[in-house]
Design a protein around this motif. Structure first.
Motif, PDB file in Angstrom:
ATOM      1  N   LYS A 118      -9.142  -1.475 -10.306  1.00  0.00           N
ATOM      2  CA  LYS A 118      -9.287  -0.531  -9.228  1.00  0.00           C
ATOM      3  C   LYS A 118     -10.703  -0.879  -8.444  1.00  0.00           C
ATOM      4  O   LYS A 118     -11.155   0.242  -7.989  1.00  0.00           O
ATOM      5  N   THR A 119     -10.998  -2.039  -8.281  1.00  0.00           N
ATOM      6  CA  THR A 119     -12.150  -2.324  -7.439  1.00  0.00           C
ATOM      7  C   THR A 119     -11.870  -2.000  -6.099  1.00  0.00           C
ATOM      8  O   THR A 119     -10.679  -2.502  -5.565  1.00  0.00           O
ATOM      9  N   SER A 120     -12.879  -1.849  -5.234  1.00  0.00           N
ATOM     10  CA  SER A 120     -12.642  -1.828  -3.853  1.00  0.00           C
ATOM     11  C   SER A 120     -13.403  -2.827  -3.193  1.00  0.00           C
ATOM     12  O   SER A 120     -13.273  -2.873  -1.873  1.00  0.00           O
ATOM     13  N   CYS A 121     -14.559  -3.296  -3.857  1.00  0.00           N
ATOM     14  CA  CYS A 121     -15.209  -4.433  -2.943  1.00  0.00           C
ATOM     15  C   CYS A 121     -15.899  -5.419  -4.279  1.00  0.00           C
ATOM     16  O   CYS A 121     -16.046  -5.103  -5.376  1.00  0.00           O
ATOM     17  N   VAL A 151      -6.683  -6.866  -8.431  1.00  0.00           N
ATOM     18  CA  VAL A 151      -6.587  -6.628  -7.055  1.00  0.00           C
ATOM     19  C   VAL A 151      -5.532  -5.592  -6.635  1.00  0.00           C
ATOM     20  O   VAL A 151      -4.342  -6.071  -6.729  1.00  0.00           O
ATOM     21  N   GLU A 152      -6.119  -4.521  -6.418  1.00  0.00           N
ATOM     22  CA  GLU A 152      -4.812  -3.351  -6.193  1.00  0.00           C
ATOM     23  C   GLU A 152      -5.365  -2.704  -5.292  1.00  0.00           C
ATOM     24  O   GLU A 152      -4.648  -1.474  -4.894  1.00  0.00           O
ATOM     25  N   THR A 153      -6.118  -2.866  -4.295  1.00  0.00           N
ATOM     26  CA  THR A 153      -6.678  -1.981  -3.081  1.00  0.00           C
ATOM     27  C   THR A 153      -6.812  -2.881  -1.807  1.00  0.00           C
ATOM     28  O   THR A 153      -6.981  -4.100  -2.093  1.00  0.00           O
ATOM     29  N   ASP A 182      -1.384   2.567  -2.103  1.00  0.00           N
ATOM     30  CA  ASP A 182      -2.498   2.515  -1.215  1.00  0.00           C
ATOM     31  C   ASP A 182      -2.244   2.338   0.202  1.00  0.00           C
ATOM     32  O   ASP A 182      -3.063   2.544   1.202  1.00  0.00           O
ATOM     33  N   HIS A 183      -0.726   2.230   0.523  1.00  0.00           N
ATOM     34  CA  HIS A 183      -0.169   1.874   1.647  1.00  0.00           C
ATOM     35  C   HIS A 183       0.223   3.282   2.194  1.00  0.00           C
ATOM     36  O   HIS A 183       0.943   3.269   3.394  1.00  0.00           O
ATOM     37  N   GLN A 184       0.177   4.367   1.736  1.00  0.00           N
ATOM     38  CA  GLN A 184       0.326   5.916   2.321  1.00  0.00           C
ATOM     39  C   GLN A 184       1.724   5.996   2.717  1.00  0.00           C
ATOM     40  O   GLN A 184       2.122   6.687   3.788  1.00  0.00           O
ATOM     41  N   GLY A 185       2.655   5.421   1.796  1.00  0.00           N
ATOM     42  CA  GLY A 185       4.107   5.510   2.164  1.00  0.00           C
ATOM     43  C   GLY A 185       4.628   4.443   3.138  1.00  0.00           C
ATOM     44  O   GLY A 185       5.904   4.527   3.480  1.00  0.00           O
ATOM     45  N   ALA A 186       3.906   3.601   3.478  1.00  0.00           N
ATOM     46  CA  ALA A 186       4.363   2.681   4.558  1.00  0.00           C
ATOM     47  C   ALA A 186       5.195   1.845   3.899  1.00  0.00           C
ATOM     48  O   ALA A 186       6.014   1.065   4.377  1.00  0.00           O
TER      49      ALA A 186
END
Length: 329
Positions: A118-121, A151-153, A182-186
């Motif tokens: 769950k890293t973001s950077c 890599v999941e974000t 992470d794509h908010q339903g897209a």
């Protein structure tokens, strides 16, 4: 045979060699499932890794006890092959440093890898790796401990090249379920399964981008799980598509019947393994100069390819001749 120069010495000089590791990693969270996986690993042979899970496996409030359990099991005689890693908590979780503090002194000399989720950077991964390095040095551990990064974000995908360049990083894992969320339903939930997970443009782009970043930096790209636990054939087909269409060299298993499906799907083709053996034997006999094989020219560039292929055959349990074993393994 002792006078023959080994391909590792002849073909790579001082440059970094690409990691050749098992094509399957099997996740296990509880003590019962970890021990069951270790028994399967002994039964199947050393053809898959086990990832012991501190992140999702530990009950809230019992993170310390869970990490201590994993350290105890992996330091026991049950861990015969030393082919078990540990997924620790993510950078934002208050226990990730405590995970490292517990695990490294106990099993730093035996753990196959540490997985960072769950890293973001990239900056967070650098900080975590630096902490792991310091704890290893403090504990007298004189080895590079391989680091696997999920890599999941969006942030991790954007910085996947920087993450792959970080010292000790051996694997980039694609975490599909969190990435879809992470794509908010897209991206619809159906695309967590096949064929959508390969065909949806956003997922296909993300997988291809991560694989490119990994391979360009000498890092192994690993594919996400198959959610259908009861259908080994679906796992096989997913692993086959991941390997042949997207270049993934490894895949997660979350159910025991998935292990063999992944290993079988990602095995090198036997005819290619046979060609690799013949080419490398002839090359070694010619002091690694150019040769002809079945009317085609081969030199150091193709030798590197076939040496990696032969190593992958060996770690996936493909049978090779006694001569190949004596010369190269």
């Amino acid at each position: 045979m002792s006078s023959k120069v080994h391909p590792n010495e002849a073909l790579f000089n001082a440059e970094k060699q690409f990691p050749v590791i098992p094509t399957c990693e099997h996740f296990a969270g509880s003590e019962k499932l970890i021990n069951k996986a270790l028994v399967l690993q002994d039964e199947y042979g050393p053809v898959f890794d086990i990832t012991c899970d501190c992140e999702d496996g530990a009950q809230a409030g019992k993170e310390k006890e869970h990490a201590e359990m994993i350290a105890r099991v992996l330091s026991s005689d049950a861990n015969k092959h030393n082919m078990a890693g540990v997924r620790i908590h993510d950078y934002t979780h208050p226990h990730w440093q405590a995970d490292v503090d517990i695990l490294i002194p106990a099993i730093g000399d035996r753990v196959a890898y540490l997985t960072l989720p769950k890293t973001s950077c990239a900056a967070h991964i650098r900080e975590m790796v630096d902490y792991i390095k310091a704890k290893a040095k403090e504990s007298g551990i004189d080895r590079d401990i391989p680091i696997h990064v999920l890599v999941e974000t969006h942030g991790a995908l954007k910085e996947s090249w920087e993450i792959a360049e970080i010292d000790w990083v051996q694997v980039l894992d694609f975490g599909m379920m969190d990435f879809v969320s992470d794509h908010q339903g897209a991206i619809p939930a159906s695309c967590m399964r096949s064929p959508g997970q390969f065909d949806h443009p956003l997922l296909a782009r993300a997988k291809a981008d991560m694989v490119t970043a990994a391979l360009a930096n000498g890092v192994v790209p690993s594919h996400n799980v198959t959610l259908d636990l009861k259908n080994p054939y679906q796992t096989y087909k997913d692993a086959e598509r991941a390997r042949n269409e997207f270049g993934f060299l490894r895949m997660w298993s979350i159910y025991p019947t998935q292990i063999k499906s992944i290993v079988d799907a990602m095995k090198p083709d036997y005819s290619e393994v046979n060609d690799a053996a013949n080419i490398l034997i002839a090359a070694q006999d010619n002091d690694w100069g150019p040769i002809q094989y079945q009317g085609e020219l081969h030199d150091r560039a193709t030798y590197r390819y076939y040496w990696q292929l032969l190593q992958r055959a060996q770690v996936t349990g493909v049978a090779v001749s006694e001569e190949v074993t004596k010369r190269f393994f």
